[in-house]
Design a protein around this motif. Structure first.
Motif, PDB file in Angstrom:
ATOM      1  N   GLU A 273       0.825  -1.205   0.000  1.00 36.77           N
ATOM      2  CA  GLU A 273       0.000   0.000   0.000  1.00 36.77           C
ATOM      3  C   GLU A 273       0.859   1.255   0.000  1.00 36.77           C
ATOM      4  O   GLU A 273       0.604   2.205  -0.741  1.00 36.77           O
ATOM      5  CB  GLU A 273      -0.929   0.038   1.213  1.00 36.77           C
ATOM      6  CG  GLU A 273      -2.024   1.087   0.994  1.00 36.77           C
ATOM      7  CD  GLU A 273      -2.566   1.732   2.263  1.00 36.77           C
ATOM      8  OE1 GLU A 273      -3.483   2.539   2.121  1.00 36.77           O
ATOM      9  OE2 GLU A 273      -2.053   1.456   3.357  1.00 36.77           O
ATOM     10  N   LEU A 274       1.906   1.259   0.820  1.00 33.15           N
ATOM     11  CA  LEU A 274       2.728   2.458   0.941  1.00 33.15           C
ATOM     12  C   LEU A 274       3.551   2.740  -0.313  1.00 33.15           C
ATOM     13  O   LEU A 274       3.960   3.880  -0.546  1.00 33.15           O
ATOM     14  CB  LEU A 274       3.640   2.351   2.161  1.00 33.15           C
ATOM     15  CG  LEU A 274       2.931   2.303   3.519  1.00 33.15           C
ATOM     16  CD1 LEU A 274       3.943   2.225   4.654  1.00 33.15           C
ATOM     17  CD2 LEU A 274       2.020   3.509   3.708  1.00 33.15           C
ATOM     18  N   THR A 275       3.808   1.710  -1.114  1.00 29.75           N
ATOM     19  CA  THR A 275       4.577   1.915  -2.350  1.00 29.75           C
ATOM     20  C   THR A 275       3.669   2.049  -3.567  1.00 29.75           C
ATOM     21  O   THR A 275       4.140   2.016  -4.709  1.00 29.75           O
ATOM     22  CB  THR A 275       5.573   0.766  -2.561  1.00 29.75           C
ATOM     23  OG1 THR A 275       4.882  -0.492  -2.550  1.00 29.75           O
ATOM     24  CG2 THR A 275       6.639   0.764  -1.485  1.00 29.75           C
ATOM     25  N   GLY A 276       2.373   2.200  -3.342  1.00 33.39           N
ATOM     26  CA  GLY A 276       1.464   2.553  -4.427  1.00 33.39           C
ATOM     27  C   GLY A 276       0.800   1.432  -5.180  1.00 33.39           C
ATOM     28  O   GLY A 276       0.162   1.665  -6.207  1.00 33.39           O
ATOM     29  N   SER A 277       0.905   0.180  -4.697  1.00 29.86           N
ATOM     30  CA  SER A 277       0.229  -0.936  -5.381  1.00 29.86           C
ATOM     31  C   SER A 277      -0.448  -1.838  -4.343  1.00 29.86           C
ATOM     32  O   SER A 277      -0.002  -2.959  -4.076  1.00 29.86           O
ATOM     33  CB  SER A 277       1.230  -1.748  -6.208  1.00 29.86           C
ATOM     34  OG  SER A 277       2.331  -2.151  -5.403  1.00 29.86           O
ATOM     35  N   PRO A 278      -1.515  -1.343  -3.724  1.00 28.93           N
ATOM     36  CA  PRO A 278      -2.163  -2.082  -2.641  1.00 28.93           C
ATOM     37  C   PRO A 278      -2.733  -3.422  -3.084  1.00 28.93           C
ATOM     38  O   PRO A 278      -3.199  -3.572  -4.220  1.00 28.93           O
ATOM     39  CB  PRO A 278      -3.276  -1.129  -2.183  1.00 28.93           C
ATOM     40  CG  PRO A 278      -3.520  -0.217  -3.347  1.00 28.93           C
ATOM     41  CD  PRO A 278      -2.194  -0.057  -4.016  1.00 28.93           C
ATOM     42  N   LEU A 279      -2.680  -4.373  -2.176  1.00 29.52           N
ATOM     43  CA  LEU A 279      -3.253  -5.695  -2.428  1.00 29.52           C
ATOM     44  C   LEU A 279      -4.767  -5.642  -2.231  1.00 29.52           C
ATOM     45  O   LEU A 279      -5.270  -4.817  -1.471  1.00 29.52           O
ATOM     46  CB  LEU A 279      -2.642  -6.719  -1.470  1.00 29.52           C
ATOM     47  CG  LEU A 279      -1.155  -7.025  -1.688  1.00 29.52           C
ATOM     48  CD1 LEU A 279      -0.588  -7.795  -0.502  1.00 29.52           C
ATOM     49  CD2 LEU A 279      -0.960  -7.822  -2.969  1.00 29.52           C
ATOM     50  N   PRO A 280      -5.508  -6.531  -2.892  1.00 30.24           N
ATOM     51  CA  PRO A 280      -6.966  -6.539  -2.709  1.00 30.24           C
ATOM     52  C   PRO A 280      -7.345  -6.924  -1.281  1.00 30.24           C
ATOM     53  O   PRO A 280      -6.617  -7.666  -0.621  1.00 30.24           O
ATOM     54  CB  PRO A 280      -7.447  -7.585  -3.725  1.00 30.24           C
ATOM     55  CG  PRO A 280      -6.250  -8.426  -4.025  1.00 30.24           C
ATOM     56  CD  PRO A 280      -5.076  -7.528  -3.889  1.00 30.24           C
TER      57      PRO A 280
END
Length: 393
Positions: free
Chosen positions: A314-321
């Motif tokens: 999330e913090l690196t811009g690609s959050p998991l579902p």
């Protein structure tokens, strides 16, 4: 997905840091283990540890420690993700949050909230404000103190610190359990001599298997996106200690209570709420909140929710579902070394029988330290523990 951001893990001399390194390293993340000493940091011996740093002591040299972290991050092309694995590191992050967020990716944005939920008295007030059940509490400076203990709290009761990390470091225990006025006075005197603030609480009835956890991740909108619930079976020290044998158990009521509370207070990132179910009423009481990765981390990972990696993504811009574990996986967290000590205590005090303990040991395990794919940390820990036992003998 961008993997250029490193993950800086604070505190790797315990299995929480080790499991965090594994949860990230198995996904190809560059992991950086940070400690104040090189000895006994078996977490950094994991094959998934990419880099180890020795920093100034977080408490004795706090400003130097913060400066060390900032200088390390300044040399990176991308902001590292900062993940604390001990309460004391969380306290430092909270105190220097604005400063550290300039150099690191940190989920929390509200300075002071970490400290508020970690401080037992502040959490008690916040929980009551939000309509949560908490154990009845009397403060040391209240009028008619001993009368209130006799009528509201009753004996036995617990003397509990407002600042747990310092209390544990001083007394090597989480609380004082007292059975009468004399023991209470003695406990209060010890705390006063150490300069530590304490409160007195009623003991919620129920064996250790009435302890539950709600483990959750809240995104930058303060919404719960991932969660798991667990049931403790054994703790060490017994009755008022840390989990040593805990099972993942789907308890939907804990989501209804816990998610609502964390969202209302604007929490962001990982949190674990500990509850105790009253054996008489069946109601759940909030006991404490851990605002960092906990000792159940490997169990949570094994049942399908990788909280360190969720944080990183999330913090690196690609959050998991979003994901929740809504079935019983019949798997337990097991810290064998301390569980053996706990079992002796439970049997000696008649709280468990040998048969009950033996039967419990056949569930699938999520080990605290051992991993067949990454054996070196476990072997180092075993050698160290065996050496200590031989010295005692």
């Amino acid at each position: 997905m961008n993997k250029l951001n490193k993950a800086v893990i604070l505190g790797c001399n315990y299995y929480i840091g080790l499991s965090t390194i594994r949860c990230l390293g198995v996904n190809g993340i560059h992991t950086v283990a940070v400690d104040y000493a090189g000895a006994d940091t078996y977490g950094a011996e994991s094959k998934y540890c990419s880099e180890q740093l020795i920093a100034p002591h977080y408490k004795k040299e706090t400003k130097a420690f913060v400066q060390f972290l900032k200088e390390y991050a300044s040399k990176e092309n991308e902001k590292p993700v900062l993940i604390p694995c001990h309460d004391s590191y969380v306290e430092v992050i909270d105190e220097y949050l604005d400063e550290l967020k300039e150099s690191y990716l940190i989920p929390q944005t509200k300075k002071g909230l970490y400290s508020q939920v970690m401080n037992k008295e502040a959490l008690h007030a916040l929980a009551m404000e939000k309509g949560m059940l908490v154990p009845e509490t009397v403060r040391v400076n209240e009028e008619n103190f001993f009368e209130k203990i006799d009528t509201i709290i009753k004996y036995p009761c617990i003397v509990k610190p407002t600042d747990s990390p310092t209390f544990v470091a001083t007394f090597r225990r989480k609380i004082f359990k007292v059975h009468n006025k004399e023991e209470l006075e003695e406990a209060l005197a010890k705390a006063e001599k150490a300069g530590l603030e304490v409160i007195v609480q009623r003991i919620i009835p129920g064996f250790d298997d009435h302890m539950y956890t709600f483990d959750a991740y809240l995104n930058q909108d303060s919404k719960v996106t991932h969660w798991v619930t667990c049931q403790k079976h054994r703790q060490y020290p017994i009755n008022f200690g840390a989990s040593v044998y805990t099972e993942q158990k789907y308890v939907p009521e804990l989501y209804e209570i816990g998610a609502k509370f964390l969202e209302e207070i604007g929490f962001k990132g990982f949190a674990e709420i500990e509850f105790k179910k009253d054996a008489d009423t069946g109601k759940y009481y909030l006991i404490e909140i851990n605002a960092r990765i906990t000792n159940l981390n490997n169990l949570l990972y094994k049942v399908g929710v990788n909280f360190p990696y969720i944080t990183y993504r999330e913090l690196t811009g690609s959050p998991l579902p979003p994901k929740a574990v809504k079935e019983d996986k019949n798997r337990v967290f097991w810290y064998a070394y301390e569980d053996m000590l706990a079992i002796k205590g439970y049997i000696r005090t008649g709280q468990l029988t040998k048969g009950e303990v033996f039967k419990s040991l056949f569930k699938k395990k999520a080990y605290a330290i051992w991993d067949w794919q990454d054996p070196k940390p476990g072997m180092i820990f075993f050698r160290k523990t065996a050496g200590k036992m031989l010295k005692r003998k």
